[in-house]
Design an enzyme around this catalytic site. Structure first.
Site, mmCIF file in Angstrom:
data_model
loop_
_atom_site.group_PDB
_atom_site.id
_atom_site.type_symbol
_atom_site.label_atom_id
_atom_site.label_comp_id
_atom_site.label_asym_id
_atom_site.label_seq_id
_atom_site.Cartn_x
_atom_site.Cartn_y
_atom_site.Cartn_z
ATOM 1 N N SER A 2 -1.969 -4.991 -2.461
ATOM 2 C CA SER A 2 -2.589 -3.716 -2.832
ATOM 3 C C SER A 2 -1.715 -2.488 -2.589
ATOM 4 O O SER A 2 -2.086 -1.386 -3.022
ATOM 5 C CB SER A 2 -3.921 -3.546 -2.099
ATOM 6 O OG SER A 2 -4.903 -4.369 -2.689
ATOM 7 N N VAL A 3 -0.577 -2.638 -1.942
ATOM 8 C CA VAL A 3 0.388 -1.536 -1.917
ATOM 9 C C VAL A 3 0.798 -1.188 -3.356
ATOM 10 O O VAL A 3 1.214 -0.065 -3.642
ATOM 11 C CB VAL A 3 1.609 -1.896 -1.039
ATOM 12 C CG1 VAL A 3 2.739 -0.888 -1.184
ATOM 13 C CG2 VAL A 3 1.177 -1.965 0.433
#
Length: 360
Positions: free
Chosen positions: A76-77
């Protein structure tokens, strides 16, 4: 996703005499190594690397040591890059943040804006649950498939847009699809042309499973098997969604390394991609319908009261991986930690790195 206070500020309970001492990070790193942590820690001040070390294995099964330039799945970065693609589209005059999603995509949910998607205030249901129940898992689903199934099964919204904050991978799938609709181009190729190539992020891409397999220094994600040995996370049933959702774009799938993330971090202090005015909007909280403010901007968790002023950060969590980037933007201090054996020492290292930035 955990609250910021849980992620970073446990260190405030440590004795004050250790504050800002470099040895705190080195000792925490050595302890993490002893306890089996596999990953990379990078700490920088104004773009200058103060600490960069790798421990553990690129592949436990093949006994290949990890190196500092190895490439990891960002999980999710990745969302901050998707948000940046929307911001670039906005500055090119292709869309506005308060446009209705329905202007770009056929979805069964009305009243949702692009800003709602960016800030996780849309109330959209979880696309993965829909696909898990109905999708033929012998095939890899992409964004058009996800949109088709959202329309076909149309589970209700969790709340009305702007009423609440709820982390939504569905929203970031829609954002990538909006970029494609607004530009007429493939999101993967456009991310390369608009972000990765201009910044010189040579190790960063949205890679297919086949492309990842061809990268010699790709650090595999690992989980423990029933015997307590670390094995490739792809061997676990709980990880197979990375295969049958392998063509999705937007919520994840960027792979990169620590040095490229530092390049990205430093570029955000410039106008190279978008203006500082637009970035300030990205780093500002969303005002909910009841007047309360959330703690999420455009692809970033926010905290205005860190030990070094305003902080923006994001975590990533994929089978076998934990990732985090923390930016203390008022003092230009950066922490990047990439882990490929889902180890519990991650946050202990974050705390130690934050302490070490005080007086290196």
């Amino acid at each position: 996703m955990k609250k910021l206070s849980q992620l970073v500020f446990a260190f405030t309970f440590l004795p004050l005499f250790v504050f800002g001492q470099e040895k705190v990070l080195k000792e925490a790193f050595e302890r993490a190594e002893e306890e089996g942590f596999s990953g990379i820690v990078l700490v920088a001040d104004k773009g200058e690397i103060l600490f960069e070390e790798a421990i553990g294995k690129r592949s436990f099964e093949d006994n290949i040591p990890l190196e500092v330039d190895d490439i990891f799945e960002m999980a999710s970065v990745s969302k901050q890059f998707t948000a940046m693609m929307i911001m670039i589209c906005k500055e090119k005059g292709l869309l506005n943040f308060d446009d209705s999603v329905s202007q770009y995509l056929d979805i069964p949910y009305k009243g949702i804006t692009i800003r709602n998607l960016l800030t996780h205030t849309s109330g959209l249901p979880d696309y993965q649950a829909i696909m898990d129940e109905h999708w033929d898992k012998t095939k890899a689903a992409g964004n058009p498939d996800i949109l088709e199934y959202l329309n076909k099964y149309a589970p209700p919204k969790n709340f009305e847009p702007g009423d609440d904050y709820e982390y939504s991978n569905t929203g970031y799938v829609l954002l990538a699809s909006i970029v494609e609709k607004a530009t007429g181009r493939d999101f993967v190729e456009l991310s390369k042309d608009w972000i990765f190539d201009p910044l010189g992020m040579k190790n960063t891409a949205i890679r297919s499973l086949e492309e990842k397999a061809k990268v010699p220094n790709f650090a595999a994600g690992h989980l423990k098997d029933e015997k307590g040995n670390y094995v490739n996370a792809n061997k676990f049933r709980s990880s197979d969604y990375t295969l049958w959702l392998g063509n999705r774009k937007g919520p994840g799938r960027v792979s990169s390394n620590a040095q490229d993330l530092l390049i990205w971090d430093q570029a955000l202090y410039t106008d190279q991609l978008v203006s500082q005015k637009t970035l300030e909007e990205a780093f500002s909280p969303f005002k909910l319908n009841d007047g309360a403010r959330s703690t999420y901007g455009f692809g970033w968790d926010l905290d205005p009261n860190s030990p070094y002023g305003k902080m923006v950060m994001h975590t990533g969590d994929n089978p076998g991986y934990k990732t985090i980037i923390i930016r203390f933007i008022e003092e230009n201090k950066t922490i990047i930690i990439l882990n490929n054996n889902y180890h519990p020492d991650m946050m202990r290292l974050v705390e130690a790195a934050t302490l070490a930035l005080g007086k290196w």
